[in-house]
Design a protein around this motif. Structure first.
Motif, PDB file in Angstrom:
ATOM      1  N   ARG A  80       0.558  -1.409   0.121  1.00 46.41           N
ATOM      2  CA  ARG A  80       0.459   0.122  -0.108  1.00 46.41           C
ATOM      3  C   ARG A  80       0.935   1.056   0.011  1.00 46.41           C
ATOM      4  O   ARG A  80       0.513   2.328  -0.472  1.00 46.41           O
ATOM      5  CB  ARG A  80      -1.264  -0.017   1.765  1.00 46.41           C
ATOM      6  N   ASP A  83       2.167   1.599  -3.501  1.00 48.94           N
ATOM      7  CA  ASP A  83       0.967   2.697  -4.300  1.00 48.94           C
ATOM      8  C   ASP A  83       1.077   4.100  -4.067  1.00 48.94           C
ATOM      9  O   ASP A  83       0.623   4.543  -4.978  1.00 48.94           O
ATOM     10  CB  ASP A  83      -0.310   1.468  -3.830  1.00 48.94           C
ATOM     11  N   ARG A  86       3.638   5.629  -5.557  1.00 50.36           N
ATOM     12  CA  ARG A  86       3.412   5.173  -7.095  1.00 50.36           C
ATOM     13  C   ARG A  86       2.676   6.707  -7.490  1.00 50.36           C
ATOM     14  O   ARG A  86       2.353   7.971  -8.406  1.00 50.36           O
ATOM     15  CB  ARG A  86       3.004   4.802  -7.631  1.00 50.36           C
ATOM     16  N   ARG A  87       1.353   6.871  -6.583  1.00 52.61           N
ATOM     17  CA  ARG A  87       0.029   8.493  -6.460  1.00 52.61           C
ATOM     18  C   ARG A  87       0.830   9.361  -6.743  1.00 52.61           C
ATOM     19  O   ARG A  87       0.617  10.684  -6.877  1.00 52.61           O
ATOM     20  CB  ARG A  87      -0.861   7.792  -6.212  1.00 52.61           C
ATOM     21  N   ASN A  88       1.713   9.596  -5.554  1.00 50.26           N
ATOM     22  CA  ASN A  88       2.137  10.815  -5.460  1.00 50.26           C
ATOM     23  C   ASN A  88       3.372  11.322  -5.589  1.00 50.26           C
ATOM     24  O   ASN A  88       3.854  12.242  -4.815  1.00 50.26           O
ATOM     25  CB  ASN A  88       2.313  10.752  -3.565  1.00 50.26           C
ATOM     26  N   ARG A  91       4.320  14.735  -5.968  1.00 46.13           N
ATOM     27  CA  ARG A  91       3.885  15.426  -4.412  1.00 46.13           C
ATOM     28  C   ARG A  91       5.109  15.909  -3.725  1.00 46.13           C
ATOM     29  O   ARG A  91       6.116  15.489  -4.216  1.00 46.13           O
ATOM     30  CB  ARG A  91       2.690  14.693  -3.955  1.00 46.13           C
TER      31      ARG A  91
ATOM     32  N   ARG B 209      -1.908  -9.202  -5.324  1.00 45.65           N
ATOM     33  CA  ARG B 209      -0.924  -9.165  -4.898  1.00 45.65           C
ATOM     34  C   ARG B 209      -0.665  -9.078  -3.120  1.00 45.65           C
ATOM     35  O   ARG B 209       0.705  -9.331  -3.312  1.00 45.65           O
ATOM     36  CB  ARG B 209      -0.680  -7.521  -5.518  1.00 45.65           C
ATOM     37  N   GLN B 229      -4.332   0.631 -14.184  1.00 47.77           N
ATOM     38  CA  GLN B 229      -4.612   2.165 -13.650  1.00 47.77           C
ATOM     39  C   GLN B 229      -4.395   3.311 -15.055  1.00 47.77           C
ATOM     40  O   GLN B 229      -4.979   4.178 -14.818  1.00 47.77           O
ATOM     41  CB  GLN B 229      -2.990   2.269 -12.856  1.00 47.77           C
ATOM     42  N   PRO B 253      -6.782  14.029  -6.117  1.00 48.87           N
ATOM     43  CA  PRO B 253      -5.892  12.807  -6.421  1.00 48.87           C
ATOM     44  C   PRO B 253      -4.811  12.215  -5.331  1.00 48.87           C
ATOM     45  O   PRO B 253      -3.852  11.405  -5.459  1.00 48.87           O
ATOM     46  CB  PRO B 253      -5.112  13.661  -7.968  1.00 48.87           C
ATOM     47  N   ASP B 254      -4.521  12.707  -4.759  1.00 51.55           N
ATOM     48  CA  ASP B 254      -3.591  12.788  -3.349  1.00 51.55           C
ATOM     49  C   ASP B 254      -4.348  12.211  -1.981  1.00 51.55           C
ATOM     50  O   ASP B 254      -3.332  11.732  -1.095  1.00 51.55           O
ATOM     51  CB  ASP B 254      -2.676  13.705  -3.004  1.00 51.55           C
ATOM     52  N   ARG B 256      -6.184   8.924  -0.361  1.00 51.44           N
ATOM     53  CA  ARG B 256      -6.866   8.258  -0.418  1.00 51.44           C
ATOM     54  C   ARG B 256      -8.321   8.074   0.732  1.00 51.44           C
ATOM     55  O   ARG B 256      -8.063   8.006   1.374  1.00 51.44           O
ATOM     56  CB  ARG B 256      -5.552   6.920  -0.014  1.00 51.44           C
TER      57      ARG B 256
END
Lengths: 195, 269
Positions: A80, A83, A86-88, A91, B209, B229, B253-254, B256
């Motif tokens: 997690r 994950d 990667r998204r941030n 930032r 996973r 994704q 977007p940042d 969750r």
């Protein structure tokens, strides 16, 4: 420890109280580990909830003992965190997202370390290379054994031991030498400022 | 002391430390290691964190709302069902096509299953139908992956990488098909529908996973997650660009959500 073996078995049978027991036992160290990985405390708290929900949802498929369960929790947490990273990726990083942010969280271990020491140590941990930080997070924040970390990360136990050794050498250097012990079991703080 | 012996000695001392060695107890791990142990002790203390009470309450409330976990079928029963399916297929002969529906990559009837899918695609020429079919086939690849991983845990050799390549291929074809459907009046509805499906795929893939030890299989699943994704981001972008309502991101977007989607990695089609 025995009650946690029992809690795991009961949780697998669908006992919600047992799930809560497992959460209470493992959430603190897991949160500390997550902070070392994602840096922002609020992100780590969100991930903590996700990790437990994910684990509890799949608990019926889990086969193993308590040690395996801990390793599994940290594997989920590690995934997690990746994950989120990667998204941030774009930032800006906030390296100050450590446990001293919230009143009351600053020193749960009896004020043996001063605030300055805690921040120094957190910063030194955060500055470690990723693989070393991951092992230190699991070993020292999570309290996992080297074989448990090996299972969580899919690395040989020998590699984990080597990583933790290198990490501690780097940490000691970054802190300017070992932390000397003072009478009474307290760790001597180094009160200089560092920002 | 050799490196390996030093690593072992330090590890043994760290075991004592994390098991709660009293602060005034001697910490000896051999020559040169004691400074590292003091650092480790200080770091362990510094890394001690408490979960705030409000966070604990929120998480426990979320856990309390979950469906209780269901014990999965024993491995030998999974294998038994697969073997029985294979035997039935051989005996029935003419029912091979129907029976191929539950076959897995590497099994006798799997090529039949894929051939039937190709025929299905050939019978549906419009882009929206093709997009839906590719997404449905991608979902099948996920189900196959789940079954393959169950076989793998039972000790069988399976090719997870091939299954994941097939998944990625279906997602890529889905993406290509949906682009050509933009002029269709039902395009917006289709985008909304597939966005949810892709979100479901991601939840399933993440769970699979998490249940897979690090290695080639986990890497293959991670690659599939990345692919899904990418597709989801493209669909989401199209959805927003073509939406009649004011354009804006549907989600921060940042950040969750504090609870994951409620999809299970078990069979879902």
């Amino acid at each position: 420890m025995e009650h946690l073996h029992d809690a795991l078995a009961r949780a697998q049978a669908g006992d919600r109280d047992a799930m809560a027991d497992l959460y209470r036992a493992y959430s603190g160290p897991l949160l500390a580990y997550l902070i070392t990985q994602v840096r922002r405390r609020e992100d780590a708290e969100d991930l903590l909830g996700e990790v437990f929900l994910s684990a509890m949802r799949d608990l019926g498929r889990f086969e193993g003992n308590l040690s395996g369960f801990r390793a599994w929790l940290y594997r989920i947490a590690s995934n997690r965190a990746v994950d989120l990273a990667r998204r941030n990726a774009r930032r800006p990083e906030d390296p100050l997202a450590v446990a001293v942010e919230r009143p009351g969280d600053a020193d749960p271990a009896g004020d043996a370390l001063g605030r300055v020491d805690r921040e120094r140590l957190w910063r030194a941990v955060m500055a470690l290379p990723e693989a070393q930080r991951q092992v230190v997070g699991m070993r020292l924040a999570g309290g996992l054994s080297a074989p448990e970390i090996a299972e969580a990360l899919g690395k040989p136990a020998g590699a984990v031991k080597a990583l933790q050794h290198r990490a501690l050498v780097n940490l000691t250097k970054a802190l300017g030498g070992p932390y000397p012990r003072v009478p009474g079991g307290r760790l001597e703080g180094r009160e200089e400022n560092f920002d | 002391m050799t490196d390996a012996r030093a690593h072992d000695a330090l590890d043994a001392a760290l075991d004592q430390l994390v098991q709660g060695l009293p602060a005034d107890a001697p910490m000896s791990a051999g020559e040169g290691l004691e400074p590292l142990l003091w650092t480790a002790r200080a770091a362990r203390e510094a890394l001690s964190v408490e979960v705030p009470e409000d966070v604990v309450r929120a998480h426990l409330a979320a856990l309390g709302e979950m469906e209780p976990p269901v014990r999965s079928r024993p491995r030998h029963r999974v294998a038994f069902v697969l073997i029985a399916a294979a035997i039935t297929t051989v005996l029935l002969g003419g029912a091979a096509v129907a029976a191929s529906g539950s076959s897995l990559p590497g099994q006798l009837l799997y090529p039949v299953k894929r051939a039937v899918e190709k025929i299905d695609l050939a019978l549906h020429r419009d882009p929206a139908s093709q997009a839906r079919l590719h997404l449905e086939f991608a979902q099948r690849r996920l189900t196959e992956l789940s079954d393959l991983l169950a076989l793998r845990r039972a000790g069988e050799t399976v090719d997870v990488g091939a299954a994941m390549s097939a998944y990625q291929s279906e997602v890529a074809k889905f993406q290509a098909a949906i682009v050509t459907d933009a002029a269709n009046p039902g395009y917006q509805a289709l985008l909304g529908s597939v966005e949810d499906q892709l979100q479901g795929h991601l939840a399933v893939l993440s769970a699979l996973r998490d249940n897979t030890v690090a290695g080639p299989a986990q890497t293959a699943i991670q690659n599939a997650i990345d692919r899904a994704q990418t597709a989801q981001a493209a669909v989401s972008k199209s959805h927003n660009e073509n939406s009649p309502s004011p354009v804006g991101p549907t989600k921060p977007p940042d950040k969750r959500p504090s609870t994951p989607p409620s999809h299970s990695p078990s069979r879902s089609n």
